[in-house]
Design a protein around this motif. Structure first.
Motif, short mmCIF file in Angstrom:
data_model
loop_
_atom_site.label_atom_id
_atom_site.label_comp_id
_atom_site.label_asym_id
_atom_site.label_seq_id
_atom_site.Cartn_x
_atom_site.Cartn_y
_atom_site.Cartn_z
N ILE A 18 0.84 -1.21 0.00
CA ILE A 18 0.00 0.00 0.00
C ILE A 18 0.87 1.26 0.00
O ILE A 18 1.82 1.37 0.78
CB ILE A 18 -0.96 -0.01 1.21
N ASP A 19 0.52 2.21 -0.89
CA ASP A 19 1.31 3.43 -1.00
C ASP A 19 0.65 4.58 -0.23
O ASP A 19 -0.36 4.38 0.47
CB ASP A 19 1.55 3.79 -2.47
N PHE A 20 1.20 5.77 -0.39
CA PHE A 20 0.73 6.95 0.35
C PHE A 20 -0.70 7.34 -0.01
O PHE A 20 -1.34 8.10 0.72
CB PHE A 20 1.68 8.13 0.11
N MET A 21 -1.23 6.82 -1.13
CA MET A 21 -2.59 7.15 -1.53
C MET A 21 -3.61 6.14 -1.01
O MET A 21 -4.80 6.26 -1.27
CB MET A 21 -2.67 7.24 -3.06
N ALA A 27 4.59 -0.69 -8.25
CA ALA A 27 5.69 -1.65 -8.24
C ALA A 27 5.23 -3.03 -7.78
O ALA A 27 5.80 -4.05 -8.20
CB ALA A 27 6.82 -1.15 -7.34
N SER A 28 4.21 -3.10 -6.95
CA SER A 28 3.71 -4.39 -6.47
C SER A 28 3.14 -5.23 -7.61
O SER A 28 3.26 -6.46 -7.61
CB SER A 28 2.66 -4.20 -5.39
N VAL A 33 3.09 -10.11 -11.12
CA VAL A 33 3.16 -10.72 -12.45
C VAL A 33 4.34 -11.68 -12.53
O VAL A 33 4.21 -12.80 -13.04
CB VAL A 33 3.25 -9.63 -13.55
N GLN A 34 5.49 -11.27 -12.02
CA GLN A 34 6.65 -12.17 -12.03
C GLN A 34 6.35 -13.46 -11.26
O GLN A 34 6.63 -14.56 -11.75
CB GLN A 34 7.88 -11.48 -11.45
N ASP A 35 5.78 -13.33 -10.09
CA ASP A 35 5.45 -14.51 -9.28
C ASP A 35 4.43 -15.40 -10.00
O ASP A 35 4.54 -16.62 -10.00
CB ASP A 35 4.90 -14.10 -7.91
#
Length: 134
Positions: A18-21, A27-28, A33-35
Motif C-alpha cells: 500500500i502506498d501513500f494514496m 511496483a507491487s 506478475v513475475q510470481d
C-alpha cells in the motif's frame, strides 16, 4: 492451436504493497506478475525442465484499470500467448471478482540454468503449455 486456459494465481496483498494514496503501489503489480508467470511455469513443466531452465523478464507493459486495496481478494489470470525461440509472451490479467484491475503484457527469455544463455524449449514441452488442435 487451442486457446490456452488461464492459470489462476491468488494474490496476497500485504501492508507493504500500500502506498501513500491508500492503494496498491504500481511496483507491487510487477512482483505479482513475475510470481504468477513463474508459478505457471512450475505448475505445468516437468520437474527436470524446471531445474534446467530459468526465466527472466524482458519487458512488462501494464495498463492500470482500477485501484487495488489491502482487503481485496485478487487473482492473476496468466495466459501464455506464444513461444518464439527462447522467448515467451504472456498476458496477465489481475482481477477482483470479474472486475479487471490491471492488464499486463510481458515478454520473457528462457535461460539454460547452467550456462545462463538463452535456451529454446523442446516442442513437446511447449505443447504442455500451448496444446495443438487435434
Amino acid at each position: 492451436m487451442n486457446k490456452p486456459v488461464p492459470h489462476l494465481v491468488p494474490i496476497a496483498i500485504v501492508p507493504d504493497d500500500i502506498d501513500f494514496m491508500g492503494h496498491v503501489n504500481n511496483a507491487s503489480y510487477l512482483k505479482w506478475v513475475q510470481d504468477a508467470v513463474i508459478d505457471h511455469w512450475r505448475a505445468l513443466a516437468p520437474a527436470d525442465a524446471v531445474a534446467a531452465h530459468l526465466w527472466v523478464a524482458l519487458k512488462h507493459e501494464i495498463t492500470y484499470r482500477r485501484p487495488t486495496f489491502l482487503d481485496d481478494a485478487v487473482i492473476a489470470h496468466v495466459i501464455l500467448e506464444k513461444v518464439q525461440g527462447a522467448r515467451a509472451f504472456y498476458e496477465t490479467i489481475i482481477k477482483r471478482g470479474e472486475e479487471v484491475l490491471a492488464e499486463v503484457k510481458s515478454s520473457w527469455c528462457c535461460l539454460d540454468a547452467e550456462t545462463l544463455r538463452p535456451a529454446r524449449l523442446a516442442r513437446d514441452l511447449v505443447e504442455k503449455f500451448l496444446p495443438s488442435e487435434k
